[in-house]
Design an enzyme around this catalytic site. Structure first.
Site, mmCIF file in Angstrom:
data_model
loop_
_atom_site.group_PDB
_atom_site.id
_atom_site.type_symbol
_atom_site.label_atom_id
_atom_site.label_comp_id
_atom_site.label_asym_id
_atom_site.label_seq_id
_atom_site.Cartn_x
_atom_site.Cartn_y
_atom_site.Cartn_z
ATOM 1 N N GLU A 277 31.250 17.441 18.459
ATOM 2 C CA GLU A 277 31.444 15.860 18.684
ATOM 3 C C GLU A 277 30.476 15.439 19.965
ATOM 4 O O GLU A 277 30.093 14.359 20.261
ATOM 5 C CB GLU A 277 32.886 15.791 18.876
ATOM 6 C CG GLU A 277 33.309 14.252 18.802
ATOM 7 C CD GLU A 277 34.945 14.181 19.497
ATOM 8 O OE1 GLU A 277 35.603 15.041 19.868
ATOM 9 O OE2 GLU A 277 35.227 12.922 19.512
ATOM 10 N N ARG B 238 38.811 27.221 25.348
ATOM 11 C CA ARG B 238 40.304 26.938 25.257
ATOM 12 C C ARG B 238 41.005 27.538 24.173
ATOM 13 O O ARG B 238 42.167 27.670 24.318
ATOM 14 C CB ARG B 238 40.744 25.422 25.240
ATOM 15 C CG ARG B 238 40.277 24.671 26.806
ATOM 16 C CD ARG B 238 40.198 23.073 26.790
ATOM 17 N NE ARG B 238 39.603 22.604 25.591
ATOM 18 C CZ ARG B 238 38.355 22.044 26.021
ATOM 19 N NH1 ARG B 238 37.804 22.139 27.373
ATOM 20 N NH2 ARG B 238 37.663 21.114 25.259
HETATM 21 P P1 AMP Z 1 34.486 20.170 16.517
HETATM 22 O O1 AMP Z 1 33.501 21.442 16.523
HETATM 23 O O2 AMP Z 1 33.965 19.055 16.485
HETATM 24 O O3 AMP Z 1 35.576 20.474 15.570
HETATM 25 O O4 AMP Z 1 35.281 20.164 18.024
HETATM 26 C C1 AMP Z 1 36.124 21.023 18.581
HETATM 27 C C2 AMP Z 1 35.811 21.764 19.896
HETATM 28 O O5 AMP Z 1 35.438 20.733 20.795
HETATM 29 C C3 AMP Z 1 37.081 22.508 20.483
HETATM 30 O O6 AMP Z 1 36.675 23.901 20.976
HETATM 31 C C4 AMP Z 1 37.489 21.376 21.347
HETATM 32 O O7 AMP Z 1 38.016 22.137 22.539
HETATM 33 C C5 AMP Z 1 36.451 20.681 21.690
HETATM 34 N N1 AMP Z 1 36.671 19.233 21.562
HETATM 35 C C6 AMP Z 1 36.136 18.375 20.533
HETATM 36 N N2 AMP Z 1 36.565 17.087 20.750
HETATM 37 C C7 AMP Z 1 37.827 17.277 21.881
HETATM 38 C C8 AMP Z 1 38.325 16.361 22.282
HETATM 39 N N3 AMP Z 1 38.366 14.982 21.768
HETATM 40 N N4 AMP Z 1 39.337 16.579 23.356
HETATM 41 C C9 AMP Z 1 39.300 17.853 23.559
HETATM 42 N N5 AMP Z 1 38.597 18.764 22.949
HETATM 43 C C10 AMP Z 1 37.557 18.482 22.158
#
Ligand code: AMP
Length: 172
Positions: free
Chosen positions: A95, A58
């Site tokens: 996450e 995305r």
């Molecule tokens: P992080 O590495 O934990 O900061 O997660 C960010 C990545 O995971 C991004 O590429 C987002 O597209 C996806 N992502 C994580 N949590 C969400 C969420 N609650 N909603 C949508 N995309 C998420």
């Protein structure tokens, strides 16, 4: 325009306990998407950059639009085994789960200043992995920019601890 109206929350997707933010309605609305890109472009002046790096998948959407309006080159950080030629590779926790990102070794000039783009900042693990790839390539991390930051997950604090400047257009 309130962009949050175009970013509905989907509980328990893709796994129980995750409140997924869906960017699809924002992308489908020409005015909202265009407004988001204008605002991201305005925000991007917090740092100087020569390249935009988009995170699969995305992040590609916003990085591509931003590379065009800011007239910079676009570099893709991809999931494993998608890029030809030699790559730098970085694994990280998410996450929901874990993953690996790769960039081509020959794509970034040494010392190029790179702005990393993704849709959502949650724990920060993805953008830190992207930043590590930029550093492995001998380029500089100019900063990170996302559409939406989930404040509870403390991603911007984690980026700050890694000495990375970060900005987000919307915070929840
Ligand atoms: P992080 O590495 O934990 O900061 O997660 C960010 C990545 O995971 C991004 O590429 C987002 O597209 C996806 N992502 C994580 N949590 C969400 C969420 N609650 N909603 C949508 N995309 C998420």
């Amino acid at each position: 325009m309130n962009l949050l109206d175009y970013l509905p929350s989907v509980p328990d997707f893709p796994k129980p306990g995750i409140l997924f933010k869906d960017i699809s309605p924002l992308l489908a609305d020409q005015k909202a998407f265009s407004y988001a890109i204008d605002k991201l472009y305005a925000l991007s002046d917090f740092c100087e950059f020569d390249f935009v790096l988009g995170i699969e998948s995305r992040g590609f959407i916003f990085a591509t639009a931003l590379a065009q309006v800011s007239q910079k080159g676009l570099v893709l950080a991809r999931k494993p085994n998608k890029l030809p030629n030699q790559v730098y590779s970085e694994s990280y926790g998410l996450e929901y789960g874990s993953d690996t990102l790769e960039i081509q070794q020959a794509i970034l000039p040494k010392n190029a200043k790179v702005l990393l783009i993704d849709d959502v900042l949650a724990t920060g693990g993805t953008l830190i992995a992207g930043a590590n790839l930029v550093k492995k390539a001998g380029a500089q991390v100019a900063g990170t920019l996302v559409l939406l930051e989930i404040l509870d997950l403390m991603g911007s604090q984690r980026l700050a601890q890694a000495n990375i400047d970060s900005k987000s257009l919307i915070q929840i």
